[in-house]
Design a protein around this motif. Structure first.
Motif, PDB file in Angstrom:
ATOM      1  N   MET A  30       0.824  -1.209   0.000  1.00 32.72           N
ATOM      2  CA  MET A  30       0.000   0.000   0.000  1.00 32.72           C
ATOM      3  C   MET A  30       0.862   1.266   0.000  1.00 32.72           C
ATOM      4  O   MET A  30       0.418   2.327  -0.464  1.00 32.72           O
ATOM      5  CB  MET A  30      -0.924   0.009   1.222  1.00 32.72           C
ATOM      6  CG  MET A  30      -1.968  -1.086   1.226  1.00 32.72           C
ATOM      7  SD  MET A  30      -2.944  -1.028   2.759  1.00 32.72           S
ATOM      8  CE  MET A  30      -3.668  -2.671   2.758  1.00 32.72           C
ATOM      9  N   ARG A  36      -1.320   6.125   2.847  1.00 34.03           N
ATOM     10  CA  ARG A  36      -2.638   6.229   3.460  1.00 34.03           C
ATOM     11  C   ARG A  36      -2.582   6.986   4.785  1.00 34.03           C
ATOM     12  O   ARG A  36      -3.448   7.770   5.099  1.00 34.03           O
ATOM     13  CB  ARG A  36      -3.214   4.830   3.689  1.00 34.03           C
ATOM     14  CG  ARG A  36      -3.532   4.076   2.405  1.00 34.03           C
ATOM     15  CD  ARG A  36      -4.212   2.768   2.701  1.00 34.03           C
ATOM     16  NE  ARG A  36      -5.531   2.982   3.286  1.00 34.03           N
ATOM     17  CZ  ARG A  36      -6.140   2.114   4.090  1.00 34.03           C
ATOM     18  NH1 ARG A  36      -5.525   0.996   4.428  1.00 34.03           N
ATOM     19  NH2 ARG A  36      -7.345   2.374   4.564  1.00 34.03           N
ATOM     20  N   HIS A  37      -1.554   6.684   5.593  1.00 36.20           N
ATOM     21  CA  HIS A  37      -1.426   7.331   6.899  1.00 36.20           C
ATOM     22  C   HIS A  37      -0.393   8.454   6.772  1.00 36.20           C
ATOM     23  O   HIS A  37       0.770   8.304   7.142  1.00 36.20           O
ATOM     24  CB  HIS A  37      -1.011   6.306   7.960  1.00 36.20           C
ATOM     25  CG  HIS A  37      -1.959   5.148   8.050  1.00 36.20           C
ATOM     26  ND1 HIS A  37      -3.197   5.254   8.639  1.00 36.20           N
ATOM     27  CD2 HIS A  37      -1.842   3.864   7.620  1.00 36.20           C
ATOM     28  CE1 HIS A  37      -3.812   4.078   8.564  1.00 36.20           C
ATOM     29  NE2 HIS A  37      -3.014   3.229   7.954  1.00 36.20           N
ATOM     30  N   PHE A  97      -6.339  -1.626  -1.736  1.00 33.54           N
ATOM     31  CA  PHE A  97      -5.654  -0.417  -1.286  1.00 33.54           C
ATOM     32  C   PHE A  97      -4.188  -0.378  -1.721  1.00 33.54           C
ATOM     33  O   PHE A  97      -3.464   0.560  -1.356  1.00 33.54           O
ATOM     34  CB  PHE A  97      -5.742  -0.282   0.236  1.00 33.54           C
ATOM     35  CG  PHE A  97      -7.129  -0.003   0.737  1.00 33.54           C
ATOM     36  CD1 PHE A  97      -7.733   1.232   0.499  1.00 33.54           C
ATOM     37  CD2 PHE A  97      -7.843  -0.955   1.437  1.00 33.54           C
ATOM     38  CE1 PHE A  97      -9.009   1.502   0.960  1.00 33.54           C
ATOM     39  CE2 PHE A  97      -9.132  -0.700   1.903  1.00 33.54           C
ATOM     40  CZ  PHE A  97      -9.717   0.521   1.661  1.00 33.54           C
ATOM     41  N   SER A 133      -0.909   0.407  -3.799  1.00 31.06           N
ATOM     42  CA  SER A 133      -0.592   1.494  -4.718  1.00 31.06           C
ATOM     43  C   SER A 133      -0.669   0.945  -6.153  1.00 31.06           C
ATOM     44  O   SER A 133      -0.499  -0.259  -6.371  1.00 31.06           O
ATOM     45  CB  SER A 133       0.800   2.050  -4.435  1.00 31.06           C
ATOM     46  OG  SER A 133       1.799   1.210  -4.977  1.00 31.06           O
TER      47      SER A 133
END
Length: 315
Positions: free
Chosen positions: A153, A163-164, A195, A197
């Motif tokens: 991800m 994401r984070h 999710f 990439s």
């Protein structure tokens, strides 16, 4: 169209007096509040937690719903405190025949889950849960994934971001990319794979889809075992509250390990990494993964048993 009149033997299998069920409902509410109240406080303060928010933001069950205890299918609740449940969806009063069969006085408030109504309304969910639960249990467990879904991800984060966004990468962007490129990636779980990439998705040996989920879920997968919580709340009041919370607490611990093994640096949050890029980290990951799979197998069996009355109504 109203539900057909239920058979007493089929609809009421156990009776709980108020002094039996009310303490259980109160204990459940306190058990849920231990997790839900800190989340609500953080949400109100616009603060985030990378681990402890997940079960309330990724999944759709709300904190207030989590705190509501249900006895499960076929369990009649008796006493003045059940009157509020007459306004709860899917609960109904016992019929005179049910009262007579169970030995409940005519004037005692008593409710039970309206199983035919609930099963009919949730038929698609009930059938899908059965497919997932039994299918997952029937397959061999894969303990060689090492949590690389989280790394995939974050692959090529300098191009796609992460994401984070408020968490640093423990090995940096280049180091994270190298881990992805140097490992075999074979994630079976669609809701992790989706999710990835864009550049990581082709690197996965499998290409999971929602349609293939029923064929790919396997009992070693951390996310499949976290999802036992999802199946528990999707089956709603047919699942006893204690089982729902057992699934929730397992998902909580799995999520913690999942993020410790991720590429993110959580040291400022008090969590030590599980460095899956090393032999020692891999060994630690697999040991924990096996333990979670064993716990999940028992919960999956209990959920399948809770599902059976719904499936019997739909048969």
């Amino acid at each position: 169209m109203p539900s057909p009149a239920p058979s007493p033997a089929a609809s009421v299998c156990a009776v709980l007096a108020q002094d039996e069920w009310l303490p259980r409902a109160q204990a459940h509410a306190a058990r849920a509040a231990r997790f839900a109240e800190p989340f609500v406080d953080r949400r109100n303060a616009r603060r985030k937690h990378p681990i402890e928010d997940f079960l309330f933001t990724y999944y759709t069950h709300k904190p207030g719903q989590l705190g509501r205890w249900h006895p499960g299918a076929g369990v009649a609740l008796v006493g003045e405190a059940v009157r509020e449940r007459l306004d709860w969806k899917h609960y109904r009063p016992l019929t005179p025949d049910e009262r007579a069969a169970a030995g409940i006085p005519e004037d005692a408030p008593a409710v039970v889950l309206d199983l035919p109504e609930y099963a009919a309304e949730r038929e698609e969910t009930v059938r899908f849960c059965g497919i997932i639960l039994r299918g997952t249990a029937s397959r061999p467990a894969n303990f060689g994934c090492f949590g690389l879904h989280e790394w995939a991800m974050a692959y090529r984060s300098e191009k796609f971001g992460i994401r984070h966004e408020y968490l640093p990468l423990r090995l940096g962007a280049d180091g994270t990319d190298r881990v992805v490129e140097e490992h075999r990636i074979r994630c079976t779980h669609f809701d992790a794979f989706r999710f990835y990439s864009p550049d990581a998705a082709p690197l996965n040996e499998l290409q999971p889809t929602r349609a293939s989920q029923r064929d790919l879920e396997q009992p070693g997968c951390l996310h499949a075992n976290m999802d036992l919580y999802k199946w528990a709340y999707k089956l709603g009041p047919a699942v006893p509250g204690e089982l729902l919370m057992d699934c929730f607490e397992l998902a909580w611990r799995v999520r913690t390990m999942d993020m410790q093994a991720s590429p993110y640096d959580l040291s400022d949050w008090g969590f030590e990494p599980i460095p899956i890029e090393t032999p020692a980290g891999k060994a630690a990951y697999v040991e924990a993964q096996r333990g979670f799979a064993s716990e999940a197998a028992a919960l999956r069996e209990r959920l399948t048993a809770a599902l059976a009355p719904l499936e019997a109504v739909l048969a």
